[in-house]
Design an enzyme around this catalytic site. Sequence first.
Site, PDB file in Angstrom:
ATOM      1  N   GLU A  61       0.810  -1.224   0.000  1.00  0.00           N
ATOM      2  CA  GLU A  61       0.000   0.000   0.000  1.00  0.00           C
ATOM      3  C   GLU A  61       0.847   1.280   0.000  1.00  0.00           C
ATOM      4  O   GLU A  61       0.808   2.071   0.948  1.00  0.00           O
ATOM      5  CB  GLU A  61      -0.973  -0.034   1.180  1.00  0.00           C
ATOM      6  CG  GLU A  61      -1.945  -1.203   1.067  1.00  0.00           C
ATOM      7  CD  GLU A  61      -2.927  -1.334   2.221  1.00  0.00           C
ATOM      8  OE1 GLU A  61      -2.870  -0.515   3.157  1.00  0.00           O
ATOM      9  OE2 GLU A  61      -3.747  -2.269   2.194  1.00  0.00           O
TER      10      GLU A  61
ATOM     11  N   GLU B 121      -5.411  -7.897  -1.430  1.00  0.00           N
ATOM     12  CA  GLU B 121      -6.207  -7.919  -0.204  1.00  0.00           C
ATOM     13  C   GLU B 121      -7.627  -7.483  -0.513  1.00  0.00           C
ATOM     14  O   GLU B 121      -7.844  -6.459  -1.161  1.00  0.00           O
ATOM     15  CB  GLU B 121      -5.633  -6.981   0.868  1.00  0.00           C
ATOM     16  CG  GLU B 121      -4.279  -7.366   1.414  1.00  0.00           C
ATOM     17  CD  GLU B 121      -3.825  -6.400   2.516  1.00  0.00           C
ATOM     18  OE1 GLU B 121      -4.689  -5.678   3.072  1.00  0.00           O
ATOM     19  OE2 GLU B 121      -2.620  -6.362   2.809  1.00  0.00           O
TER      20      GLU B 121
END
Length: 746
Positions: A501, A651
């Site tokens: 991320e 995810e």
Amino acid sequence: MGHRVSPSTRMPAPVKRAVSLLGVSIALAAFSNAAAAGCEYVVTNSWGSGFTAAIRISNTSSTAINGWNVSWQYNTNRVTNLWNANLSGSNPYAATNLGWNGTIPPGQTVEFGFQGVTNGGAVERPTVNGAACTGGTPSSSSSSVASSAPSSSSVPPVSSSSSVVSSSSIANGAQCNWYGTLYPMCTSTASGWGYENNRSCISFSTCDAQPDPWGPVNPGSSSSSSIAPSSSSVPSSSLAPSSSSVPSSSSSSVVSSSSVISSSSLSSMSSSSSSSVTPPGSGVFRINTQGNLTKDGELVPARCGNWFGLEGRHEPSNDANNPSGAPMELYVGNMWWVNNSQGSGRTIQQTMTELKQQGITMLRLPIAPQTLEANNPQGMDPNLKNHQSVRQTTARQALEDFIKLADQNDIQLFVDIHSCSNYVGWRAGRLDARPPYVDATRVGYDFTREEYSCSATGNPSSVTKIHAYDKEKWLANLREIAGLSEQLGVDNIIGIDVFNEPYDYTWAEWKGLVEDAYEAINEVNPNMIIIVEGLSANANTQDGTPDTKVPVPHGSLDLNPNWGENLYEAGTNPLNIPKDRLLFSPHTYGPSVFVQKQFMDPTQTECEDLEGDEAGHADCRIVINPELLEQGWEEHFGYLRELGYGILIGEFGGNMDWPAAKASPADRALWSHITTNVDQQWQQTAANYFKKKGINACYWSINPESADTMGWYLTPWDPVSANTSWGQWTGFDPRKTELLNDLWGL
């Protein structure tokens, strides 16, 4: 990925124990009292060249049994690994109880299991006898075994002249474990079996017993061990595995002096772990022209889940022993305080077996740079909470053993550098992240970490602890991970998710870093692919100028991307990386992780453009609009599918009961006006879109210790009403199973 919590509980010192191998002609002896037991022998599976079996000792008396040992011998069969006991000898074998299963209370049962090879003969079925079965006190010099179990004409019994060997008679009296590349497998070499990767064994006298969390493995593997406790309170599915060559329909046979285990219980014991040793570096991973993953030219089904823990747990600030610590410990679902400190019996191997049965082919494994440090104190006791029987020695050892065990189970995986520091965690956003962190003001939030920084310079006054990280250290970590396939002798490492991320970069900045990452990985291992996440909607808030930000293009301004979701510019400004070596891996989440502005009820005009806690304080309603959400996903990453790129969602997931149950106290209070299953609706909408686009996804998470998503495994833990039940797993959530089965086409 969002915050994790754990209870404030101190762990006792680790218990060193030996691993074990096991076999088939049985004698029970040397109990500290004369309590009687029923002895049951179970062949749990058999195939052309091998078998698995288990021995159950049930205390049928009114007096506790304190300590036990077992001896046995084969005609042609040989043992390749054992769990739930210590082993000495090599045909004849001798096994003794571990620390946690030596006492058998009245009416209770302990069990140990093993895998063996037939060496061209039949699966030998033994007699079961000894003092524990008869209530007598055996002679320590006994040299033969009298049968106490019925024989069967279907499988020839072992000769009744089988010798009894005590553990004290074994040379040096040593017990062996094998770990990583440090502890070779110690077994008999005279019979021509039991070598580790065709290397000869070190002498028994040099073996050092270490705690081993991983459970049993297969013949010739580079890691083998014993599994944690099994008792009458532990389901039979906790038994360890057989081989992937075992047919699922193979029959089981039972000889018992008490009861016969059911066929349904036996079927749950089968395993899918491989029995072959993989030559180093033989797996070549690529993305084909249809954007799908291949290994050595064959398609790899991407049925994937995240198994987190080694990247760092975040202890409460009021923890008595490690306040605000960040232990790197792979979750096992077996905390030390469970079952009166006996543990739950769950092991890594048991979980891998269950995941294989559920269809899993792939795992994403998050780590931190500190996970690679062999002696980092946050990866060792006294900062660990797993039961001693499954406790790692170091985080680095846990990483290596997990990779090898996954390889033996034919589970592919990719390693994810989840942060710049195990303390900073998911809030990093960039390699040299500095506070203030964007989630520090969340309601009821303990893990702000404003005192930690990954930057050597430009830090605010709040920073008192620096874990300096930068591009060169990152590239060195990537090279080190890329070398693990050859170092460990495995071929299951698909590639590296180069940074989790990276929401604080612009696309131009991230593109340059990713291209350098590809070169570093390719220098070491050209068989790997590079796995690249997306960005967010704004950048450069953690670059030392927190009061400024750089907007990052992401399509419609009304559809905000999750951290790691934004790949809007990847099509028009592509990475200079061969398409067959590149896998895009965006992340996306629903309201249980973060309430985005596109979730707002359009009829509440006062909630337009609100999000997060601000929307909760305004009592904003949540509406899951599939058409709107799909528009955002298409802009952020879905369009790349039509351009021929490989896409695997790194995810997605969430707490299907949010906010009414399993959510944090703060979320329950803030969103108490939400009474419908909005996160479950979001997850179904996401899965429907992925399926329509031919995109697969890694579910976050396998394990249920995530406070904002829970997991695929169920848990009695609740952060409000059952905090002491943290770290226990109780089977799969049927709603999530149905969702994933539909997504994966199972």
